[in-house]
Write a protein that holds these residues in place. Structure first.
Motif, PDB file in Angstrom:
ATOM      1  N   VAL A   4      23.872  15.749  41.508  1.00 26.46           N
ATOM      2  CA  VAL A   4      23.904  17.074  42.135  1.00 26.46           C
ATOM      3  C   VAL A   4      24.275  16.869  43.604  1.00 26.46           C
ATOM      4  O   VAL A   4      23.435  16.502  44.432  1.00 26.46           O
ATOM      5  N   ASN A   5      25.550  17.062  43.934  1.00 27.76           N
ATOM      6  CA  ASN A   5      25.997  16.879  45.321  1.00 27.76           C
ATOM      7  C   ASN A   5      27.088  17.877  45.708  1.00 27.76           C
ATOM      8  O   ASN A   5      27.968  17.570  46.521  1.00 27.76           O
ATOM      9  N   ASP A   6      26.999  19.078  45.154  1.00 31.65           N
ATOM     10  CA  ASP A   6      27.985  20.132  45.452  1.00 31.65           C
ATOM     11  C   ASP A   6      29.405  19.654  45.192  1.00 31.65           C
ATOM     12  O   ASP A   6      30.340  20.004  45.910  1.00 31.65           O
ATOM     13  N   ASN A   7      29.560  18.832  44.149  1.00 35.10           N
ATOM     14  CA  ASN A   7      30.873  18.338  43.725  1.00 35.10           C
ATOM     15  C   ASN A   7      31.560  17.468  44.774  1.00 35.10           C
ATOM     16  O   ASN A   7      32.791  17.405  44.840  1.00 35.10           O
ATOM     17  N   ALA A   8      30.765  16.773  45.594  1.00 32.53           N
ATOM     18  CA  ALA A   8      31.336  15.785  46.511  1.00 32.53           C
ATOM     19  C   ALA A   8      31.827  14.576  45.705  1.00 32.53           C
ATOM     20  O   ALA A   8      31.640  14.486  44.490  1.00 32.53           O
ATOM     21  N   ASP A   9      32.446  13.630  46.404  1.00 33.72           N
ATOM     22  CA  ASP A   9      33.162  12.547  45.739  1.00 33.72           C
ATOM     23  C   ASP A   9      32.254  11.590  44.973  1.00 33.72           C
ATOM     24  O   ASP A   9      31.095  11.358  45.340  1.00 33.72           O
ATOM     25  N   VAL A  10      32.832  11.019  43.910  1.00 31.58           N
ATOM     26  CA  VAL A  10      32.264   9.873  43.193  1.00 31.58           C
ATOM     27  C   VAL A  10      33.292   8.758  43.264  1.00 31.58           C
ATOM     28  O   VAL A  10      34.474   8.969  42.965  1.00 31.58           O
ATOM     29  N   LYS A  11      32.856   7.559  43.643  1.00 28.27           N
ATOM     30  CA  LYS A  11      33.758   6.420  43.735  1.00 28.27           C
ATOM     31  C   LYS A  11      33.243   5.270  42.878  1.00 28.27           C
ATOM     32  O   LYS A  11      32.036   5.069  42.771  1.00 28.27           O
ATOM     33  N   ILE A  12      34.180   4.528  42.264  1.00 25.35           N
ATOM     34  CA  ILE A  12      33.814   3.312  41.544  1.00 25.35           C
ATOM     35  C   ILE A  12      34.496   2.135  42.222  1.00 25.35           C
ATOM     36  O   ILE A  12      35.622   2.250  42.717  1.00 25.35           O
ATOM     37  N   ILE A  71      26.172  13.754  30.741  1.00 25.57           N
ATOM     38  CA  ILE A  71      26.631  13.207  32.017  1.00 25.57           C
ATOM     39  C   ILE A  71      27.248  14.353  32.809  1.00 25.57           C
ATOM     40  O   ILE A  71      28.247  14.931  32.395  1.00 25.57           O
ATOM     41  N   TYR A  72      26.619  14.698  33.926  1.00 23.92           N
ATOM     42  CA  TYR A  72      27.128  15.758  34.794  1.00 23.92           C
ATOM     43  C   TYR A  72      27.335  15.178  36.189  1.00 23.92           C
ATOM     44  O   TYR A  72      26.371  14.745  36.837  1.00 23.92           O
ATOM     45  N   LEU A  73      28.554  15.179  36.673  1.00 27.44           N
ATOM     46  CA  LEU A  73      28.872  14.614  37.981  1.00 27.44           C
ATOM     47  C   LEU A  73      29.354  15.724  38.909  1.00 27.44           C
ATOM     48  O   LEU A  73      30.502  16.152  38.844  1.00 27.44           O
ATOM     49  N   GLY A  74      28.456  16.217  39.731  1.00 30.59           N
ATOM     50  CA  GLY A  74      28.842  17.223  40.715  1.00 30.59           C
ATOM     51  C   GLY A  74      27.798  18.267  40.988  1.00 30.59           C
ATOM     52  O   GLY A  74      27.365  18.453  42.119  1.00 30.59           O
ATOM     53  N   SER A  75      27.375  18.991  39.941  1.00 34.25           N
ATOM     54  CA  SER A  75      26.385  20.042  40.142  1.00 34.25           C
ATOM     55  C   SER A  75      25.159  19.852  39.256  1.00 34.25           C
ATOM     56  O   SER A  75      24.221  20.637  39.320  1.00 34.25           O
ATOM     57  N   GLY A  76      25.184  18.822  38.429  1.00 38.68           N
ATOM     58  CA  GLY A  76      24.076  18.605  37.512  1.00 38.68           C
ATOM     59  C   GLY A  76      24.104  19.523  36.312  1.00 38.68           C
ATOM     60  O   GLY A  76      23.177  19.527  35.517  1.00 38.68           O
ATOM     61  N   THR A  77      25.177  20.319  36.187  1.00 44.73           N
ATOM     62  CA  THR A  77      25.300  21.275  35.096  1.00 44.73           C
ATOM     63  C   THR A  77      26.734  21.230  34.558  1.00 44.73           C
ATOM     64  O   THR A  77      27.565  20.434  35.011  1.00 44.73           O
ATOM     65  N   SER A  78      27.031  22.140  33.638  1.00 46.83           N
ATOM     66  CA  SER A  78      28.365  22.190  33.049  1.00 46.83           C
ATOM     67  C   SER A  78      29.442  22.637  34.018  1.00 46.83           C
ATOM     68  O   SER A  78      30.639  22.597  33.698  1.00 46.83           O
ATOM     69  N   THR A  79      29.063  23.081  35.222  1.00 46.04           N
ATOM     70  CA  THR A  79      30.059  23.452  36.236  1.00 46.04           C
ATOM     71  C   THR A  79      30.440  22.265  37.118  1.00 46.04           C
ATOM     72  O   THR A  79      31.179  22.433  38.089  1.00 46.04           O
ATOM     73  N   SER A  80      29.960  21.080  36.794  1.00 45.09           N
ATOM     74  CA  SER A  80      30.243  19.897  37.611  1.00 45.09           C
ATOM     75  C   SER A  80      31.737  19.644  37.730  1.00 45.09           C
ATOM     76  O   SER A  80      32.487  19.768  36.758  1.00 45.09           O
ATOM     77  N   ALA A  81      32.169  19.266  38.960  1.00 43.62           N
ATOM     78  CA  ALA A  81      33.602  19.055  39.182  1.00 43.62           C
ATOM     79  C   ALA A  81      33.852  18.088  40.336  1.00 43.62           C
ATOM     80  O   ALA A  81      34.736  18.304  41.171  1.00 43.62           O
ATOM     81  N   SER A  82      33.081  17.014  40.403  1.00 42.00           N
ATOM     82  CA  SER A  82      33.322  16.019  41.452  1.00 42.00           C
ATOM     83  C   SER A  82      34.667  15.339  41.248  1.00 42.00           C
ATOM     84  O   SER A  82      35.119  15.132  40.117  1.00 42.00           O
ATOM     85  N   THR A  83      35.301  14.973  42.350  1.00 43.15           N
ATOM     86  CA  THR A  83      36.515  14.164  42.301  1.00 43.15           C
ATOM     87  C   THR A  83      36.119  12.696  42.171  1.00 43.15           C
ATOM     88  O   THR A  83      35.343  12.179  42.973  1.00 43.15           O
ATOM     89  N   ILE A  84      36.653  12.034  41.144  1.00 39.76           N
ATOM     90  CA  ILE A  84      36.323  10.635  40.879  1.00 39.76           C
ATOM     91  C   ILE A  84      37.520   9.773  41.243  1.00 39.76           C
ATOM     92  O   ILE A  84      38.650  10.043  40.815  1.00 39.76           O
TER      93      ILE A  84
END
Length: 207
Positions: A148-156, A176-189
Motif C-alpha cells: 500500500v503505497n499509493d501506487n508508487a514504484d516497485v523495483k527489482i 498479490i496487490y502492488l500499489g493500493s493493497g486492493t484490486s485497484t493496485s497499479a504500481s509501476t514495476i
C-alpha cells in the motif's frame, strides 16, 4: 515504562540469525528519520510489526531487511509501516523470504504500508525494492503479499519470484496487490538493471 522510543535501529548479524521474539519494532526519530536495518537471517517467532515513524511527526525512516526471512512456526505475519501522515514515507527494501532451507516455516501474509501525506503540499510515498524471492505460505488462511503505497514504484534488483503458496500442500494461494493493497493496485514495476524477470505465482488475484 516511561521510556522513549529508540530513534533508529541497526542490527548486523552478518550471516548469523536475528530472532524476533517481540511483536513490535517501533522507532521514532526526532532530528532524523527512524531507519530500521537488519542484516542477517531473520526468524519470526510471533507475528511482527515494524513501524519506522511511531509519532508520525517527521519523515518516516527506511526499512531494510538484508537476509532470508522465515518463521519458527506457521501462520506468522510481517507488517512493515513507513507511513507518514504529515511528511514523506520511508522506502522499504526486502530480501528473500523462505523456509530456511526446510529448517523453518514460511512467513504467511506480508503487508507493506508506505503512504505519505496528501496535504496541500503532497509528500513522497515510499518505494518498494525486492532483491530476492518472496515465498509465502499460510495454513489457517491464504497468505497475501500486499503493498500500500499509493501506487508508487516497485523495483527489482534480480530475477525473482513472488509466490503466495510456496507449500502447495497447505492451502490455496493468496493475493498479490502492488500499489493500493486492493484490486485497484497499479504500481509501476521496473528493474535496476536490464534483463531481470519478475514472476508472480498465485491462484488468488494479482494486481
Amino acid at each position: 515504562s516511561g521510556g522513549q522510543y529508540v530513534a533508529a535501529l541497526t542490527v548486523n548479524a552478518g550471516t548469523g540469525t536475528v530472532t524476533l521474539n517481540g511483536g513490535s519494532i517501533l522507532t521514532n526519530g526526532t532530528t532524523a528519520a527512524g531507519n530500521v536495518a537488519i542484516t542477517g537471517n531473520v526468524v519470526l517467532t510471533v507475528s511482527v510489526t515494524i513501524d519506522s515513524n511511531q509519532s508520525d511527526l517527521v519523515d518516516s525512516g527506511t526499512v531494510v531487511l538484508s537476509g532470508t526471512v522465515s518463521a519458527s512456526v506457521v501462520d506468522k505475519t510481517l507488517t512493515i509501516t513507513t507511513n507518514s501522515p504529515a511528511n514523506n514515507a520511508g522506502d522499504v527494501t526486502l530480501s528473500t523470504f523462505g523456509n530456511g532451507g526446510g529448517a523453518n516455516q514460511y512467513v504467511a501474509t506480508v503487508t507493506v504500508n508506505a503512504v505519505a501525506s496528501d496535504n496541500a503540499a503532497p509528500k513522497l510515498d515510499g518505494k518498494l525494492t525486492l532483491t530476492g524471492d518472496v515465498l509465502l505460505d499460510g495454513t489457517a488462511a491464504a497468505a497475501d503479499f500486499l503493498l500500500v503505497n499509493d501506487n508508487a514504484d516497485v523495483k527489482i534488483t534480480n530475477s525473482l519470484t513472488v509466490n503466495t503458496n510456496a507449500n502447495v500442500a497447505t492451502t490455496t494461494a493468496g493475493s498479490i496487490y502492488l500499489g493500493s493493497g486492493t484490486s485497484t493496485s497499479a504500481s509501476t514495476i521496473s528493474a535496476t538493471v536490464a534483463g531481470k524477470t519478475l514472476t508472480l505465482q498465485t491462484t488468488g488475484t494479482v494486481n
